[in-house]
Design a protein around this motif. Structure first.
Motif, PDB file in Angstrom:
ATOM      1  N   TYR A  50       0.812  -1.212   0.000  1.00  0.00           N
ATOM      2  CA  TYR A  50       0.000   0.000   0.000  1.00  0.00           C
ATOM      3  C   TYR A  50       0.850   1.268   0.000  1.00  0.00           C
ATOM      4  CZ  TYR A  50      -3.560  -3.434   1.099  1.00  0.00           C
ATOM      5  OH  TYR A  50      -4.367  -4.533   1.062  1.00  0.00           O
ATOM      6  N   GLY A  51       2.155   1.117  -0.213  1.00  0.00           N
ATOM      7  CA  GLY A  51       3.039   2.255  -0.391  1.00  0.00           C
ATOM      8  C   GLY A  51       3.765   2.162  -1.721  1.00  0.00           C
ATOM      9  N   GLU A  52       4.195   0.908  -2.055  1.00  0.00           N
ATOM     10  CA  GLU A  52       4.890   0.674  -3.313  1.00  0.00           C
ATOM     11  C   GLU A  52       4.174  -0.371  -4.176  1.00  0.00           C
ATOM     12  OE1 GLU A  52       9.510   1.661  -2.268  1.00  0.00           O
ATOM     13  OE2 GLU A  52       8.683  -0.173  -1.407  1.00  0.00           O
ATOM     14  N   TYR A  53       3.224  -1.056  -3.604  1.00  0.00           N
ATOM     15  CA  TYR A  53       2.369  -1.956  -4.386  1.00  0.00           C
ATOM     16  C   TYR A  53       1.068  -2.163  -3.626  1.00  0.00           C
ATOM     17  CZ  TYR A  53       3.375  -5.933  -1.274  1.00  0.00           C
ATOM     18  OH  TYR A  53       3.472  -6.774  -0.197  1.00  0.00           O
ATOM     19  N   ILE A  54       0.036  -2.587  -4.333  1.00  0.00           N
ATOM     20  CA  ILE A  54      -1.275  -2.789  -3.729  1.00  0.00           C
ATOM     21  C   ILE A  54      -1.629  -4.270  -3.795  1.00  0.00           C
ATOM     22  CG2 ILE A  54      -3.737  -2.250  -3.855  1.00  0.00           C
ATOM     23  CD1 ILE A  54      -3.026   0.416  -5.070  1.00  0.00           C
TER      24      ILE A  54
END
Length: 506
Positions: A321-325
């Motif tokens: 949730y910062g670099e991928y979801i």
């Protein structure tokens, strides 16, 4: 139960003061011991309540920087998940309390909880491990011998023994003796500090180019970020040519020193090549590299003056949730800051050090420094120097940067390696194997740190055996829970077959 939960929450709040920005490490064993006392006499099936209260008090405070930087939703989500692990720990601890040698079982359970939540869900979240609070204390010298996991175990055991003395009102002399012995074991390395042999020296430059605009948005003017690093490196080359500075053997740029793929963007590539040609030595470039239309890689690229880009390290622990979801294909998360994550970052798997100017270098990108696996693998692969490429611009106005830098200092001690930290706008520094910060750049400035550092050979016992200590604690916890369960069932079976008394009770 409400009163116990309130006291447990207060103990969690107290534990958060052991870390940056307050940094009162002596609070740590007292806070954990107070938490364990809150569990005394609580039924196993209800122990999760004070456990959850402790986790909420601790973790929501410990990572308050996430609310300040990313907003309420990510902060509540992450802190809430992490608080659940303390609820699970409390359930296991309540099962062990009062049984023979229960402080050992409880300490092993604490380490099991830390190891578990440092790896799951997704890539886990190691922030808040007990061992991360021992910087600038005598306990830090145990790190090269037993590693982060071992120090957490000893601290948890000291706290459990304190709780034992409180439960028995100090009546058991062997509890006090055990507390003295374990504390002595934790502090004994101060008398004989582990040192790895020095096999050479190199001159290293760490470039902090700074972030324009508000300072907390790397994408505000990402091209100027790259220009800042190019210009600072070229300026260093000019000073070297003029005899005003020694020539470096290698240069370290931070994570996100280029936020676009240098292999696809001509302006970015030409800037990097100009800087590398000017300084005439390899530059470790922090870059976001395309991996197809839907994915990206966060890499440290060794850019050589004669052969161009070569060896690469890919970040092993991208931030969910910062670099991928996670579960992007099943969820519609196109709102808030999540909408800015248009593609997912893949995790790296490299386990060998980079070759930079002939030196085997272990690299860590940002949050990687909090995880054991990547650093351990590269150290076992023969690394002689540790570099940390980080972009803490998002957190520059919070205490996250101080917490991460404290962890980095502890990693230098644990690994016995000189450590070079390059950040976009703070905190950059050069750290000796004893944790001393020999050079440091001020936040939100453009600066180049140029220092002579030693190369050390070998692997400390803490790095070599840390994973084994963790696995042993996990095995002991599982075995202990099996024994408790069997004992409980046996006791129930005996009670169910006991003859009834005249009053009809068993």
């Amino acid at each position: 139960m409400v009163r116990r939960a309130a006291w447990a929450c207060s103990a969690g709040l107290a534990l958060s003061t052991a870390y940056e920005p307050i940094a009162l490490p002596w609070v740590l064993p007292v806070a954990v011991a107070a938490f364990l006392v809150c569990l005394d006499g609580v039924p196993v099936r209800r122990a999760w309540i004070p456990g959850l209260a402790f986790g909420v008090g601790f973790y929501f405070t410990h990572i308050y920087w996430m609310k300040q930087s990313l907003g309420i939703a990510p902060w509540v989500a992450l802190a809430g998940v992490e608080a659940l692990f303390y609820a699970l720990f409390a359930t296991a601890a309540a099962a062990f309390l009062g049984r023979r040698l229960w402080p050992l079982w409880v300490a092993a359970s604490w380490v099991t909880m830390e190891v578990w939540r440092s790896q799951w869900p997704f890539s886990g979240m190691p922030w808040g491990r007990l061992s991360f609070a021992v910087v600038d204390t005598p306990a830090q010298w145990a790190l090269p011998y037993v590693g982060m996991v071992g120090v957490s175990f000893l601290l948890a055991l000291i706290a459990a023994l304190l709780a034992w003395l409180v439960r028995t009102r100090g009546a058991r002399w062997h509890g006090a003796a055990a507390l003295v012995l374990v504390t002595a074991a934790l502090l004994a390395p101060t008398l004989h500090r582990e040192r790895l042999p020095t096999i050479g020296q190199v001159t290293v430059a760490a470039v902090q180019g700074d972030v324009p605009g508000p300072g907390n948005d790397i994408l505000y003017d990402y091209r100027q970020v790259t220009r800042n690093h190019v210009d600072a490196t070229v300026e260093l080359a000019d000073r070297v040519a003029a005899g005003q500075a020694p020539a470096p053997d290698l240069v370290v740029w931070p994570e996100n020193s280029t936020a676009v793929d240098p292999f696809a963007d001509e302006e970015t590539r030409s800037g990097i090549e100009r800087a590398v040609a000017a300084i005439g030595v390899p530059v470790m470039v922090g870059a976001i590299v395309d991996d197809g239309p839907d994915y990206a890689l966060n890499q440290g690229i060794v850019w050589n003056p004669s052969t161009g880009p070569g060896d690469r390290y890919t970040k092993r622990h991208p931030v969910p949730y910062g670099e991928y979801i996670p579960f992007r294909q099943y969820l519609d998360l196109n709102f808030g800051q999540l909408a800015q994550i248009t593609r997912d970052m893949r995790a790296g798997t490299r386990s060998t050090p980079l070759r930079v100017a002939g030196v085997p270098v272990a690299d860590a990108i940002c949050f990687d420094i909090a995880y054991d696996d990547g650093i351990r693998d590269q150290m076992l692969g023969g690394a002689q120097l540790l570099t940390v490429q980080t972009s803490n611009a998002t957190f520059i106005f919070t205490h996250q940067t101080d917490q991460q830098f404290a962890m980095t200092r502890l990693r230098a001690i644990e690994t016995g390696k000189w450590t070079v930290v390059a950040s976009t706008n703070g905190i950059s520094g050069i750290i000796a194997p004893d944790g001393t910060v020999v050079d440091r750049a001020a936040k939100r400035t453009t600066d180049v740190l140029l220092d002579r550092v030693a190369l050390t050979d070998g692997v400390t016992p803490g790095v070599r055996w840390g994973r084994t200590i963790g696995r042993t604690c996990i095995g002991a916890t599982l075995w202990g829970l099996v024994l408790v369960t069997l004992t409980y069932r046996r006791a129930r079976r005996v009670r169910s077959h006991a003859p009834a008394t005249e009053e009809g009770t068993t």
